[in-house]
Every structure is written in structure tokens, then in C-alpha cells.
Write a protein that holds these residues in place. Structure first.
Motif, PDB file in Angstrom:
ATOM      1  N   ARG A 174      44.426  39.999  46.873  1.00  0.00           N
ATOM      2  CA  ARG A 174      44.939  38.737  46.325  1.00  0.00           C
ATOM      3  C   ARG A 174      44.423  37.556  47.140  1.00  0.00           C
ATOM      4  O   ARG A 174      44.049  36.526  46.590  1.00  0.00           O
ATOM      5  N   ILE A 186      42.285  34.406  45.596  1.00  0.00           N
ATOM      6  CA  ILE A 186      42.741  33.017  45.748  1.00  0.00           C
ATOM      7  C   ILE A 186      41.689  32.197  46.485  1.00  0.00           C
ATOM      8  O   ILE A 186      41.395  31.057  46.104  1.00  0.00           O
ATOM      9  N   ASN A 246      38.964  31.368  44.127  1.00  0.00           N
ATOM     10  CA  ASN A 246      39.390  30.322  43.201  1.00  0.00           C
ATOM     11  C   ASN A 246      39.310  28.943  43.858  1.00  0.00           C
ATOM     12  O   ASN A 246      38.813  27.990  43.252  1.00  0.00           O
ATOM     13  N   LYS A 269      40.866  33.676  38.895  1.00  0.00           N
ATOM     14  CA  LYS A 269      41.203  35.101  38.916  1.00  0.00           C
ATOM     15  C   LYS A 269      42.625  35.286  39.421  1.00  0.00           C
ATOM     16  O   LYS A 269      43.069  34.576  40.307  1.00  0.00           O
ATOM     17  N   GLN A 270      43.335  36.248  38.840  1.00  0.00           N
ATOM     18  CA  GLN A 270      44.660  36.648  39.297  1.00  0.00           C
ATOM     19  C   GLN A 270      44.618  38.128  39.606  1.00  0.00           C
ATOM     20  O   GLN A 270      43.898  38.882  38.960  1.00  0.00           O
ATOM     21  N   GLU A 325      46.935  41.660  40.186  1.00  0.00           N
ATOM     22  CA  GLU A 325      48.196  42.368  40.026  1.00  0.00           C
ATOM     23  C   GLU A 325      48.070  43.696  40.759  1.00  0.00           C
ATOM     24  O   GLU A 325      47.157  44.463  40.492  1.00  0.00           O
ATOM     25  N   GLU A 370      41.064  37.467  34.544  1.00  0.00           N
ATOM     26  CA  GLU A 370      40.685  36.065  34.398  1.00  0.00           C
ATOM     27  C   GLU A 370      41.364  35.507  33.167  1.00  0.00           C
ATOM     28  O   GLU A 370      41.432  36.170  32.137  1.00  0.00           O
ATOM     29  N   ASN A 371      41.844  34.281  33.265  1.00  0.00           N
ATOM     30  CA  ASN A 371      42.425  33.607  32.118  1.00  0.00           C
ATOM     31  C   ASN A 371      41.351  32.704  31.515  1.00  0.00           C
ATOM     32  O   ASN A 371      41.044  31.650  32.052  1.00  0.00           O
ATOM     33  N   ARG A 412      48.413  25.032  42.248  1.00  0.00           N
ATOM     34  CA  ARG A 412      48.923  26.380  41.979  1.00  0.00           C
ATOM     35  C   ARG A 412      48.307  27.384  42.946  1.00  0.00           C
ATOM     36  O   ARG A 412      49.004  28.257  43.471  1.00  0.00           O
ATOM     37  N   GLU A 413      47.015  27.264  43.196  1.00  0.00           N
ATOM     38  CA  GLU A 413      46.338  28.194  44.102  1.00  0.00           C
ATOM     39  C   GLU A 413      46.877  28.066  45.526  1.00  0.00           C
ATOM     40  O   GLU A 413      47.062  29.072  46.208  1.00  0.00           O
ATOM     41  N   GLU A 455      50.195  29.809  45.561  1.00  0.00           N
ATOM     42  CA  GLU A 455      49.994  31.266  45.567  1.00  0.00           C
ATOM     43  C   GLU A 455      49.509  31.739  46.936  1.00  0.00           C
ATOM     44  O   GLU A 455      49.898  32.814  47.399  1.00  0.00           O
ATOM     45  N   ASN A 479      51.480  34.424  49.170  1.00  0.00           N
ATOM     46  CA  ASN A 479      50.792  35.635  49.621  1.00  0.00           C
ATOM     47  C   ASN A 479      50.861  35.759  51.143  1.00  0.00           C
ATOM     48  O   ASN A 479      51.029  36.856  51.671  1.00  0.00           O
TER      49      ASN A 479
END
Length: 133
Positions: free
Chosen positions: A22, A26, A29, A41-42, A44, A82-83, A99-100, A103, A107
Motif C-alpha cells: 500500500r 500511495i 500516486n 492505484k488502490q 486491498e 485502478e479507478n 486523499r493520498e 491514506e 497506512n
């Protein structure tokens, strides 16, 4: 006797590996915030922690048929997605720096909590080795 093969050590190790993946996503990104057409990219990986716990033989007991079943998804590694549906910048990029950074902070807190728990396990082992002194 395998001191480091317990389910808690495996779960902590899996969590640390997932946090690393993760962190990399990040970081990519944030580094590509101005790259045209870059899609954020995210990662999970919570399913990996569930798998580590399930391998230890821990099962949930349903007390009522209307309760949710506890099932884990089997996968060989973290899922990086990826969105492609969103766009924040005029150049086709969809990285939201605020947002990054949020996150990234979450993390880091997660990673530090895992490290603290792992340190506690090692301190317990050290106490046992020293005879409780």
C-alpha cells in the motif's frame, strides 16, 4: 518448536507486507500527481490477513441462521486496482493529493501499530528467555 510460526506472527507479517505494498502504491500516486492520464492505484490486502487467521484453524460460530457467514477470499497476494472512471485534473489524471496524504497517514499508523505489536511479542520472548527478569 517453531517460535515464529504461530498464527499471530504470520498475521503480523502478512499485515506488514500488505502495508508495504500500500505504501508503494500511495507513493506512486503522489509521485505521478502531475502525470497526464495517470490513474491512481488502490491496494486491498485485508483478505490476506483473513487467510492467515483462517490457516490457524480459527472458525467463526454462527449462532443463528440469519447471521452472516464468515468466509475469506483466497488470493495469492494484494489486489492493486485502478479507478479509471474519475478525473480530477484537466490532463486526465485522477490523483487527489489530499486523499493520498490522508491514506499515507492511515497506512503509517497501521504499520506502526503492527510494529508495536510485533515488538511486544519479541519482548515477551525475551522475557521468557531471561527467565522472567
Amino acid at each position: 518448536m517453531n517460535l515464529f510460526g504461530s498464527s499471530s506472527f504470520r498475521a503480523l507479517e502478512t499485515g506488514l507486507n500488505g502495508a508495504q505494498v500500500r505504501q508503494n502504491a500511495i507513493s506512486q500516486n503522489i509521485a505521478n500527481v502531475d502525470t497526464p492520464n495517470y490513474k491512481a492505484k488502490q491496494v486491498e490486502f485485508k483478505h490476506l490477513l483473513n487467510d492467515a487467521v483462517n490457516q490457524a484453524g480459527l472458525k467463526a460460530n454462527r449462532t443463528h441462521e440469519q447471521h452472516y457467514e464468515f468466509k475469506s477470499v483466497r488470493n495469492s497476494g494484494p489486489i492493486v486496482t485502478e479507478n479509471r472512471q474519475t478525473e480530477f485534473n484537466h490532463n486526465g489524471n485522477n490523483v487527489d493529493v489530499d486523499r493520498e496524504m490522508s491514506e499515507l497517514a492511515k497506512n503509517q499508523i497501521y504499520y506502526n501499530a503492527l510494529i508495536d505489536r510485533l515488538n511486544g511479542r519479541f519482548q515477551s520472548l525475551e522475557s521468557v528467555i531471561r527467565g522472567g527478569r
